[in-house]
Write a protein that holds these residues in place. Structure first.
Motif, PDB file in Angstrom:
ATOM      1  N   MET A   1       0.841  -1.174   0.000  1.00 34.12           N
ATOM      2  CA  MET A   1       0.000   0.000   0.000  1.00 34.12           C
ATOM      3  C   MET A   1       0.891   1.243   0.000  1.00 34.12           C
ATOM      4  SD  MET A   1      -2.955   1.128   2.785  1.00 34.12           S
ATOM      5  CE  MET A   1      -3.656  -0.487   2.756  1.00 34.12           C
ATOM      6  N   ASP A   2       0.598   2.161  -0.904  1.00 29.44           N
ATOM      7  CA  ASP A   2       1.420   3.370  -0.972  1.00 29.44           C
ATOM      8  C   ASP A   2       0.848   4.464  -0.065  1.00 29.44           C
ATOM      9  OD1 ASP A   2      -0.639   4.725  -2.339  1.00 29.44           O
ATOM     10  OD2 ASP A   2       0.332   4.596  -4.283  1.00 29.44           O
ATOM     11  N   ILE A   3       1.565   5.558   0.049  1.00 30.72           N
ATOM     12  CA  ILE A   3       1.217   6.641   0.970  1.00 30.72           C
ATOM     13  C   ILE A   3      -0.122   7.291   0.599  1.00 30.72           C
ATOM     14  CG2 ILE A   3       2.560   8.417  -0.254  1.00 30.72           C
ATOM     15  CD1 ILE A   3       2.189   8.127   3.577  1.00 30.72           C
ATOM     16  N   LYS A   4      -0.438   7.370  -0.690  1.00 32.05           N
ATOM     17  CA  LYS A   4      -1.723   7.946  -1.102  1.00 32.05           C
ATOM     18  C   LYS A   4      -2.877   7.091  -0.590  1.00 32.05           C
ATOM     19  CE  LYS A   4      -0.733   7.971  -5.429  1.00 32.05           C
ATOM     20  NZ  LYS A   4      -0.766   8.089  -6.882  1.00 32.05           N
ATOM     21  N   GLU A   5      -2.725   5.791  -0.671  1.00 28.93           N
ATOM     22  CA  GLU A   5      -3.763   4.882  -0.180  1.00 28.93           C
ATOM     23  C   GLU A   5      -3.879   4.947   1.341  1.00 28.93           C
ATOM     24  OE1 GLU A   5      -3.682   1.302  -3.460  1.00 28.93           O
ATOM     25  OE2 GLU A   5      -1.967   1.503  -2.089  1.00 28.93           O
ATOM     26  N   LYS A   6      -2.738   4.995   2.016  1.00 29.49           N
ATOM     27  CA  LYS A   6      -2.741   5.093   3.484  1.00 29.49           C
ATOM     28  C   LYS A   6      -3.420   6.385   3.933  1.00 29.49           C
ATOM     29  CE  LYS A   6       1.522   2.477   4.191  1.00 29.49           C
ATOM     30  NZ  LYS A   6       2.911   2.575   4.656  1.00 29.49           N
ATOM     31  N   PHE A   7      -3.072   7.489   3.282  1.00 27.83           N
ATOM     32  CA  PHE A   7      -3.674   8.773   3.628  1.00 27.83           C
ATOM     33  C   PHE A   7      -5.177   8.728   3.400  1.00 27.83           C
ATOM     34  CE2 PHE A   7      -5.113  13.070   2.580  1.00 27.83           C
ATOM     35  CZ  PHE A   7      -4.733  13.737   3.726  1.00 27.83           C
TER      36      PHE A   7
END
Length: 73
Positions: A1-7
């Motif tokens: 999971m990338d940072i955009k998805e986490k955010f």
């Protein structure tokens, strides 16, 4: 999971905890509802200005928002 998805997942989680619709969050943050929907889906690379608007509308601050295990590897 990338940072955009986490955010996006964190925004959605806090929005749901506060029982806000996407439309209401859009109104109080002054961010387009379609943009917020895309953020929650991890489809947007969000600017710091938009991050600040959303976090403020969710009644939290940057440190609290990002001080979460979901942002750590």
């Amino acid at each position: 999971m990338d940072i955009k998805e986490k955010f996006g997942l964190k925004v959605k989680k806090l929005r749901e905890i506060k029982e806000l619709s996407i439309e209401h969050l859009a109104n109080i943050s002054d961010v387009d509802r379609n943009y917020i929907s895309d953020i929650e889906k991890g489809k947007r690379n969000v600017s710091i200005i938009i991050i600040e608007k959303i976090i403020h509308a969710l009644d939290t601050d940057l440190a609290t928002f990002f001080n979460d295990k979901s942002f750590k590897k």
